[in-house]
Motif scaffolding. Sequence first.
Motif, PDB file in Angstrom:
ATOM      1  N   ILE A   1      66.888  55.239  59.017  1.00 46.71           N
ATOM      2  CA  ILE A   1      66.359  54.134  58.223  1.00 46.71           C
ATOM      3  C   ILE A   1      65.156  53.485  58.904  1.00 46.71           C
ATOM      4  O   ILE A   1      64.208  53.063  58.232  1.00 46.71           O
ATOM      5  CB  ILE A   1      67.458  53.092  57.883  1.00 46.71           C
ATOM      6  CG1 ILE A   1      66.964  52.097  56.825  1.00 46.71           C
ATOM      7  CG2 ILE A   1      67.933  52.379  59.129  1.00 46.71           C
ATOM      8  CD1 ILE A   1      66.716  52.703  55.486  1.00 46.71           C
TER       9      ILE A   1
ATOM     10  N   LYS B   1      62.146  55.608  58.212  1.00 49.22           N
ATOM     11  CA  LYS B   1      61.741  55.428  56.818  1.00 49.22           C
ATOM     12  C   LYS B   1      60.997  54.112  56.635  1.00 49.22           C
ATOM     13  O   LYS B   1      60.002  54.042  55.909  1.00 49.22           O
ATOM     14  CB  LYS B   1      62.955  55.479  55.892  1.00 49.22           C
ATOM     15  CG  LYS B   1      63.549  56.866  55.762  1.00 49.22           C
ATOM     16  CD  LYS B   1      64.760  56.848  54.850  1.00 49.22           C
ATOM     17  CE  LYS B   1      65.377  58.231  54.734  1.00 49.22           C
ATOM     18  NZ  LYS B   1      66.529  58.234  53.823  1.00 49.22           N
ATOM     19  N   LYS B   2      61.466  53.061  57.292  1.00 48.27           N
ATOM     20  CA  LYS B   2      60.784  51.770  57.206  1.00 48.27           C
ATOM     21  C   LYS B   2      59.378  51.848  57.796  1.00 48.27           C
ATOM     22  O   LYS B   2      58.441  51.259  57.263  1.00 48.27           O
ATOM     23  CB  LYS B   2      61.597  50.690  57.919  1.00 48.27           C
ATOM     24  CG  LYS B   2      62.837  50.269  57.169  1.00 48.27           C
ATOM     25  CD  LYS B   2      63.602  49.203  57.939  1.00 48.27           C
ATOM     26  CE  LYS B   2      64.831  48.748  57.185  1.00 48.27           C
ATOM     27  NZ  LYS B   2      65.584  47.709  57.912  1.00 48.27           N
TER      28      LYS B   2
ATOM     29  N   TYR C   1      57.235  53.701  55.331  1.00 47.30           N
ATOM     30  CA  TYR C   1      57.006  52.837  54.165  1.00 47.30           C
ATOM     31  C   TYR C   1      55.909  51.822  54.478  1.00 47.30           C
ATOM     32  O   TYR C   1      55.063  51.524  53.641  1.00 47.30           O
ATOM     33  CB  TYR C   1      58.297  52.127  53.779  1.00 47.30           C
ATOM     34  CG  TYR C   1      58.197  51.282  52.539  1.00 47.30           C
ATOM     35  CD1 TYR C   1      58.289  51.858  51.279  1.00 47.30           C
ATOM     36  CD2 TYR C   1      58.014  49.912  52.618  1.00 47.30           C
ATOM     37  CE1 TYR C   1      58.206  51.091  50.135  1.00 47.30           C
ATOM     38  CE2 TYR C   1      57.936  49.136  51.468  1.00 47.30           C
ATOM     39  CZ  TYR C   1      58.036  49.728  50.236  1.00 47.30           C
ATOM     40  OH  TYR C   1      57.949  48.964  49.100  1.00 47.30           O
TER      41      TYR C   1
ATOM     42  N   GLU D   1      62.431  55.684  47.059  1.00 47.16           N
ATOM     43  CA  GLU D   1      63.721  55.427  47.694  1.00 47.16           C
ATOM     44  C   GLU D   1      63.716  54.078  48.419  1.00 47.16           C
ATOM     45  O   GLU D   1      64.653  53.284  48.289  1.00 47.16           O
ATOM     46  CB  GLU D   1      64.031  56.540  48.688  1.00 47.16           C
ATOM     47  CG  GLU D   1      65.328  56.363  49.444  1.00 47.16           C
ATOM     48  CD  GLU D   1      65.531  57.453  50.478  1.00 47.16           C
ATOM     49  OE1 GLU D   1      66.149  57.150  51.514  1.00 47.16           O
ATOM     50  OE2 GLU D   1      65.085  58.588  50.265  1.00 47.16           O
ATOM     51  N   MET D   2      62.645  53.792  49.161  1.00 46.08           N
ATOM     52  CA  MET D   2      62.586  52.549  49.921  1.00 46.08           C
ATOM     53  C   MET D   2      62.356  51.346  49.003  1.00 46.08           C
ATOM     54  O   MET D   2      62.840  50.248  49.306  1.00 46.08           O
ATOM     55  CB  MET D   2      61.499  52.631  51.000  1.00 46.08           C
ATOM     56  CG  MET D   2      61.835  53.625  52.103  1.00 46.08           C
ATOM     57  SD  MET D   2      63.433  53.334  52.899  1.00 46.08           S
ATOM     58  CE  MET D   2      63.105  51.828  53.781  1.00 46.08           C
ATOM     59  N   ASP D   3      61.653  51.523  47.894  1.00 48.71           N
ATOM     60  CA  ASP D   3      61.533  50.440  46.920  1.00 48.71           C
ATOM     61  C   ASP D   3      62.920  50.047  46.417  1.00 48.71           C
ATOM     62  O   ASP D   3      63.249  48.867  46.316  1.00 48.71           O
ATOM     63  CB  ASP D   3      60.647  50.845  45.745  1.00 48.71           C
ATOM     64  CG  ASP D   3      59.170  50.844  46.086  1.00 48.71           C
ATOM     65  OD1 ASP D   3      58.781  50.205  47.088  1.00 48.71           O
ATOM     66  OD2 ASP D   3      58.402  51.499  45.345  1.00 48.71           O
ATOM     67  N   GLY D   4      63.750  51.047  46.112  1.00 45.64           N
ATOM     68  CA  GLY D   4      65.123  50.789  45.690  1.00 45.64           C
ATOM     69  C   GLY D   4      65.939  50.131  46.787  1.00 45.64           C
ATOM     70  O   GLY D   4      66.747  49.220  46.528  1.00 45.64           O
ATOM     71  N   TYR D   5      65.738  50.574  48.032  1.00 44.48           N
ATOM     72  CA  TYR D   5      66.453  50.003  49.167  1.00 44.48           C
ATOM     73  C   TYR D   5      66.126  48.524  49.332  1.00 44.48           C
ATOM     74  O   TYR D   5      67.019  47.681  49.480  1.00 44.48           O
ATOM     75  CB  TYR D   5      66.085  50.777  50.444  1.00 44.48           C
ATOM     76  CG  TYR D   5      66.599  50.160  51.715  1.00 44.48           C
ATOM     77  CD1 TYR D   5      67.913  50.372  52.120  1.00 44.48           C
ATOM     78  CD2 TYR D   5      65.792  49.362  52.513  1.00 44.48           C
ATOM     79  CE1 TYR D   5      68.394  49.808  53.295  1.00 44.48           C
ATOM     80  CE2 TYR D   5      66.253  48.791  53.676  1.00 44.48           C
ATOM     81  CZ  TYR D   5      67.560  49.025  54.061  1.00 44.48           C
ATOM     82  OH  TYR D   5      68.033  48.448  55.210  1.00 44.48           O
ATOM     83  N   TYR D   6      64.838  48.197  49.307  1.00 43.63           N
ATOM     84  CA  TYR D   6      64.440  46.799  49.482  1.00 43.63           C
ATOM     85  C   TYR D   6      64.867  45.943  48.296  1.00 43.63           C
ATOM     86  O   TYR D   6      65.196  44.770  48.455  1.00 43.63           O
ATOM     87  CB  TYR D   6      62.938  46.685  49.737  1.00 43.63           C
ATOM     88  CG  TYR D   6      62.557  47.117  51.135  1.00 43.63           C
ATOM     89  CD1 TYR D   6      63.105  46.490  52.247  1.00 43.63           C
ATOM     90  CD2 TYR D   6      61.659  48.143  51.352  1.00 43.63           C
ATOM     91  CE1 TYR D   6      62.780  46.877  53.533  1.00 43.63           C
ATOM     92  CE2 TYR D   6      61.313  48.540  52.641  1.00 43.63           C
ATOM     93  CZ  TYR D   6      61.879  47.902  53.725  1.00 43.63           C
ATOM     94  OH  TYR D   6      61.556  48.290  54.998  1.00 43.63           O
TER      95      TYR D   6
ATOM     96  N   ALA E   1      67.616  46.442  46.501  1.00 41.08           N
ATOM     97  CA  ALA E   1      69.052  46.236  46.694  1.00 41.08           C
ATOM     98  C   ALA E   1      69.306  45.209  47.794  1.00 41.08           C
ATOM     99  O   ALA E   1      70.202  44.366  47.674  1.00 41.08           O
ATOM    100  CB  ALA E   1      69.734  47.553  47.034  1.00 41.08           C
ATOM    101  N   GLU E   2      68.514  45.267  48.862  1.00 43.91           N
ATOM    102  CA  GLU E   2      68.656  44.311  49.951  1.00 43.91           C
ATOM    103  C   GLU E   2      68.374  42.886  49.466  1.00 43.91           C
ATOM    104  O   GLU E   2      69.086  41.946  49.799  1.00 43.91           O
ATOM    105  CB  GLU E   2      67.693  44.696  51.075  1.00 43.91           C
ATOM    106  CG  GLU E   2      67.982  44.042  52.384  1.00 43.91           C
ATOM    107  CD  GLU E   2      67.082  44.584  53.478  1.00 43.91           C
ATOM    108  OE1 GLU E   2      65.864  44.289  53.443  1.00 43.91           O
ATOM    109  OE2 GLU E   2      67.597  45.288  54.355  1.00 43.91           O
TER     110      GLU E   2
END
Length: 99
Positions: A5, A8-9, A12, A68-73, A75-76
């Motif tokens: 992660i 990935k950050k 991103y 994927e990271m747009d979705g992660y952020y 959700a966060e």
Amino acid sequence: MKLNINEKKVLYTFGCPNHRATVDSLQLLAAITPDPVTGELFNDLAIKLSAEEAHDWYRRFYRTLRMEMDGYYEAELTLRLAEISSYDMEDDYGEADQV
């Protein structure tokens, strides 16, 4: 390619669709970062992306990573907002329970 992660950050934040520019940026960041652990993270990621075959698939990989990271952020953020609103609700319910 498997990335954790934190990698990935980093991609991103500092990556771009241009493979060579991303690798060069990561190498530069590794050189100027004062924190040795963070510098090692940047350098290791630059080495991973420097692989010969990485140039061929990088653009598709980067686009997928961004989604994927747009979705992660997102959700966060949702979790943080839910946490904040649940604290407000606990106060209201606490007052109602006290009779």
